[in-house]
Design a protein around this motif. Structure first.
Motif, short mmCIF file in Angstrom:
data_model
loop_
_atom_site.label_atom_id
_atom_site.label_comp_id
_atom_site.label_asym_id
_atom_site.label_seq_id
_atom_site.Cartn_x
_atom_site.Cartn_y
_atom_site.Cartn_z
N THR A 16 -47.39 23.91 -109.61
CA THR A 16 -46.65 23.27 -110.68
C THR A 16 -47.60 22.66 -111.70
O THR A 16 -48.80 22.50 -111.45
CB THR A 16 -45.73 22.16 -110.13
OG1 THR A 16 -46.55 21.09 -109.62
CG2 THR A 16 -44.83 22.68 -109.02
N ALA A 17 -47.04 22.28 -112.83
CA ALA A 17 -47.85 21.65 -113.87
C ALA A 17 -48.47 20.34 -113.40
O ALA A 17 -49.49 19.89 -113.94
CB ALA A 17 -47.00 21.42 -115.12
N SER A 18 -47.87 19.71 -112.38
CA SER A 18 -48.42 18.47 -111.83
C SER A 18 -49.42 18.73 -110.69
O SER A 18 -49.95 17.79 -110.11
CB SER A 18 -47.30 17.57 -111.32
OG SER A 18 -46.59 18.19 -110.26
N GLY A 19 -49.66 20.01 -110.35
CA GLY A 19 -50.70 20.34 -109.38
C GLY A 19 -50.24 20.54 -107.96
O GLY A 19 -51.07 20.67 -107.05
N GLN A 20 -48.94 20.58 -107.72
CA GLN A 20 -48.42 20.79 -106.37
C GLN A 20 -48.31 22.29 -106.07
O GLN A 20 -47.84 23.06 -106.91
CB GLN A 20 -47.05 20.14 -106.21
CG GLN A 20 -47.08 18.62 -106.27
CD GLN A 20 -47.78 18.00 -105.08
OE1 GLN A 20 -47.54 18.37 -103.93
NE2 GLN A 20 -48.66 17.05 -105.34
N VAL A 21 -48.74 22.68 -104.89
CA VAL A 21 -48.69 24.08 -104.48
C VAL A 21 -47.55 24.29 -103.50
O VAL A 21 -47.40 23.52 -102.55
CB VAL A 21 -50.01 24.51 -103.84
CG1 VAL A 21 -49.95 25.97 -103.38
CG2 VAL A 21 -51.17 24.32 -104.81
N ALA A 22 -46.75 25.33 -103.73
CA ALA A 22 -45.65 25.67 -102.83
C ALA A 22 -45.60 27.18 -102.66
O ALA A 22 -46.09 27.94 -103.51
CB ALA A 22 -44.32 25.17 -103.39
N THR A 23 -45.02 27.62 -101.55
CA THR A 23 -44.81 29.05 -101.31
C THR A 23 -43.43 29.43 -101.81
O THR A 23 -42.43 28.84 -101.41
CB THR A 23 -44.94 29.38 -99.82
OG1 THR A 23 -46.26 29.03 -99.37
CG2 THR A 23 -44.71 30.86 -99.58
N LEU A 24 -43.39 30.43 -102.69
CA LEU A 24 -42.12 30.87 -103.27
C LEU A 24 -41.47 31.96 -102.46
O LEU A 24 -40.25 31.98 -102.27
CB LEU A 24 -42.34 31.40 -104.69
CG LEU A 24 -42.68 30.40 -105.76
CD1 LEU A 24 -42.84 31.12 -107.07
CD2 LEU A 24 -41.58 29.37 -105.87
N ALA A 25 -42.26 32.93 -102.02
CA ALA A 25 -41.70 34.10 -101.37
C ALA A 25 -42.72 34.68 -100.40
O ALA A 25 -43.92 34.64 -100.64
CB ALA A 25 -41.31 35.14 -102.41
N GLY A 26 -42.20 35.21 -99.31
CA GLY A 26 -43.05 35.76 -98.26
C GLY A 26 -43.37 34.68 -97.23
O GLY A 26 -43.40 33.49 -97.56
N ASN A 27 -43.61 35.12 -95.99
CA ASN A 27 -43.96 34.14 -94.95
C ASN A 27 -45.25 34.47 -94.23
O ASN A 27 -45.57 33.89 -93.19
CB ASN A 27 -42.82 34.01 -93.94
CG ASN A 27 -42.75 35.19 -92.99
OD1 ASN A 27 -43.32 36.26 -93.25
ND2 ASN A 27 -42.05 35.00 -91.88
N GLY A 28 -46.01 35.43 -94.79
CA GLY A 28 -47.28 35.80 -94.19
C GLY A 28 -47.22 37.06 -93.37
O GLY A 28 -48.27 37.63 -93.03
N GLU A 29 -46.03 37.53 -93.02
CA GLU A 29 -45.90 38.79 -92.31
C GLU A 29 -46.12 39.95 -93.28
O GLU A 29 -45.59 39.94 -94.38
CB GLU A 29 -44.52 38.92 -91.68
CG GLU A 29 -44.22 37.89 -90.61
CD GLU A 29 -42.80 38.03 -90.07
OE1 GLU A 29 -42.09 38.97 -90.49
OE2 GLU A 29 -42.41 37.19 -89.24
N THR A 30 -46.91 40.93 -92.89
CA THR A 30 -47.12 42.11 -93.73
C THR A 30 -46.01 43.11 -93.44
O THR A 30 -46.00 43.77 -92.40
CB THR A 30 -48.49 42.73 -93.47
OG1 THR A 30 -48.64 43.00 -92.08
CG2 THR A 30 -49.59 41.77 -93.89
N ALA A 31 -45.07 43.19 -94.34
CA ALA A 31 -43.90 44.04 -94.15
C ALA A 31 -43.23 44.27 -95.49
O ALA A 31 -43.70 43.77 -96.52
CB ALA A 31 -42.92 43.38 -93.17
#
Length: 212
Positions: free
Chosen positions: A152-167
């Motif tokens: 985000t513009a305030s510097g927070q990191v979040a995961t939007l899509a995907g959970n780490g599984e390769t599929a």
């Protein structure tokens, strides 16, 4: 439009990807094997190339111009103020370069992982591409994590899509969607995100309503 080759990949296996800029704009691009970010004059001015940041040595350090170090910078994006954002792939970090050439670390602590949270506490695993929306949010193709991340513009990191599984799976955000080595990302004027899902050989679309 002017299309520039931008090397991506690791060490001797680098392969070209494509970035584009309006023809009247100064050209800025990263070159992974020389661990530097270059800038050139506008096309009409003859395209003189100079080094903007980094000195060719692989490493990590913030600083100004040639005092900074990168390790396989593979993706860049520019904001309207002229700041350059770099996917510093082998440092597992997202870097920012001001128009004056001052390099700082925006997100990532240098260790690979998938931790969300405040920028310098977050972790990536070989982030390879990024894009900015109209609100100053940065979207990152976090390639080895097979995730799409948002800063985000305030510097927070979040995961939007995907959970780490390769599929391969369509569906909602982290609960259903799956990627396999995404290495390209773009955002349209409405805030929808498009992903080059490399090993799935597909172009994926993330509706903006999932991004809020």
């Amino acid at each position: 439009m002017v299309f520039l080759p931008l090397f991506s990949g690791h060490a001797q296996t680098a392969s070209p990807s494509i970035r584009s800029l309006p023809a009247a704009s100064p050209i800025t691009y990263g070159q992974s094997l020389s661990n530097s970010v270059f800038t050139g004059g506008s096309v009409s001015a003859g395209g003189v190339v100079t080094t903007f940041a980094g000195n060719g040595e692989a490493g990590f350090s913030d600083g100004t111009g040639s005092a900074a170090r990168f390790n396989n910078p593979t993706g860049i994006a520019l904001d309207p103020s002229g700041n350059v954002y770099v996917a510093d792939e082998d440092n597992h970090r997202i870097r920012k370069i001001t128009p004056a050439g001052v390099v700082t670390t925006l997100a990532g602590d240098g260790y690979w992982g998938s931790t969300d949270g405040p920028g310098l506490s977050a972790r990536f695993k070989f982030p390879s591409a990024l894009a900015l929306d109209n609100s100053g949010n940065i979207y990152v193709a976090d390639s080895i994590n097979s995730r799409i991340r948002k800063i985000t513009a305030s510097g927070q990191v979040a995961t939007l899509a995907g959970n780490g599984e390769t599929a391969l799976a369509d569906g909602a955000g982290t609960t259903q969607a799956r990627f396999w080595y995404p290495n390209g990302v773009a955002v349209d004027s409405s805030g929808n995100v498009y992903v080059g899902d490399s090993y799935n050989n597909r172009l994926r679309y993330v509706n903006r309503y999932w991004l809020s």
